[in-house]
Design an enzyme around this catalytic site. Sequence first.
Site, PDB file in Angstrom:
ATOM      1  CG  ASP A  46     -48.016  40.329 -15.076  1.00 43.77           C
ATOM      2  OD1 ASP A  46     -47.453  41.262 -16.130  1.00 43.77           O
ATOM      3  OD2 ASP A  46     -48.637  40.202 -14.648  1.00 43.77           O
ATOM      4  CB  SER A  47     -46.150  39.807 -20.582  1.00 44.31           C
ATOM      5  OG  SER A  47     -44.862  39.914 -20.476  1.00 44.31           O
ATOM      6  CG  ASP A  85     -44.382  42.359 -14.188  1.00 46.01           C
ATOM      7  OD1 ASP A  85     -44.657  43.337 -13.502  1.00 46.01           O
ATOM      8  OD2 ASP A  85     -45.103  42.380 -15.242  1.00 46.01           O
ATOM      9  CE  LYS A 115     -44.944  45.903 -15.227  1.00 41.04           C
ATOM     10  NZ  LYS A 115     -45.563  45.691 -14.840  1.00 41.04           N
ATOM     11  CD  GLU A 180     -50.223  47.580 -21.726  1.00 40.80           C
ATOM     12  OE1 GLU A 180     -49.451  47.195 -20.411  1.00 40.80           O
ATOM     13  OE2 GLU A 180     -50.676  47.086 -21.826  1.00 40.80           O
TER      14      GLU A 180
HETATM   15  O1  KIV Z   1     -46.288  41.783 -18.247  1.00 40.21           O
HETATM   16  C1  KIV Z   1     -45.615  42.795 -18.725  1.00 40.21           C
HETATM   17  O2  KIV Z   1     -44.975  42.698 -19.749  1.00 40.21           O
HETATM   18  C2  KIV Z   1     -45.537  44.310 -19.037  1.00 40.21           C
HETATM   19  C3  KIV Z   1     -45.645  44.776 -19.974  1.00 40.21           C
HETATM   20  C4  KIV Z   1     -46.029  44.829 -21.801  1.00 40.21           C
HETATM   21  C5  KIV Z   1     -44.685  46.922 -19.777  1.00 40.21           C
HETATM   22  O3  KIV Z   1     -46.398  44.705 -18.153  1.00 40.21           O
END
Ligand code: KIV
Length: 262
Positions: A46-47, A85, A115, A180
């Site tokens: 979700d980044s 995610d 995730k 993290e």
């Molecule tokens: O959203 C994401 O990219 C993440 C990673 C940085 C682990 O959660």
Amino acid sequence: MQSQVTIKTLYRMKEKGEKIVALTAYDFPFARMVDESGVHLILVGDSLGMVVQGELSTLPVTMDEMVYHTRIVSKAVRNAMIIGDMPFMSYQPGKEHAIANAGRFLKEAGAAAVKLEGGAAVSEIIKAISEVGIPVMAHIGLTPQSVHQMGGYKVQHDEERLMSDALEIEAAGAFSVVLEGIPSEISEKITKALTIPTIGIGAGPHCDGQILVLHDLLGLNERHIPKFVKQYARIVDEAKNGIKQYVEEVQAGKFPGKEHSY
Ligand code: KIV
């Protein structure tokens, strides 16, 4: 070329002490490059809210957007395991809501796992999703969806809490966990205490694997670069050079030339 990565591959790698390499991807061309480079896990993170959509946090990202990006990533990937995610509020409201949304990543988008962020507080949700046959990667420490509760993107130091979160999510059935923003000594202890692989980001060298945000690694992100990021390329400079040359050549009447005309 490596063969299709599964949860079993990851467990085997942890047992043998082989490092797991994970990276984010959000679209077809980059997912293909990441996959062809030998990365084991591709997280459609979700980044993407911050590095693709230009948002200031990951909070606005929606389930539909995550499904869309995961689907286009999965079209490009042959070997890596794809993890979708779960965005803010796609699992926090309760088990049924969480199962339905986790299922969308597998049914509509081609992911093999999901995730989600949080420790003990979401262990029941991790258990519920795992029990319907969807592998869950947990994420503890600096959890960006809790940015307001943490008072910013801050390294997390509460060892007792981090260890109990880690043990609880493992007991709930998570197949792996992202650590993290955690000091190296604490991630080392957690990695030794767990049988599931730990994947670190800003968590030092002792994790079973590492993950970075693709746009940070490639120098595509011109915003704040955290200390834990190593830039392996400077794509922005390369891309801007190319675009500037195009602008100049069009304005000078040099492009298109004969060879690009019919
Ligand atoms: O959203 C994401 O990219 C993440 C990673 C940085 C682990 O959660």
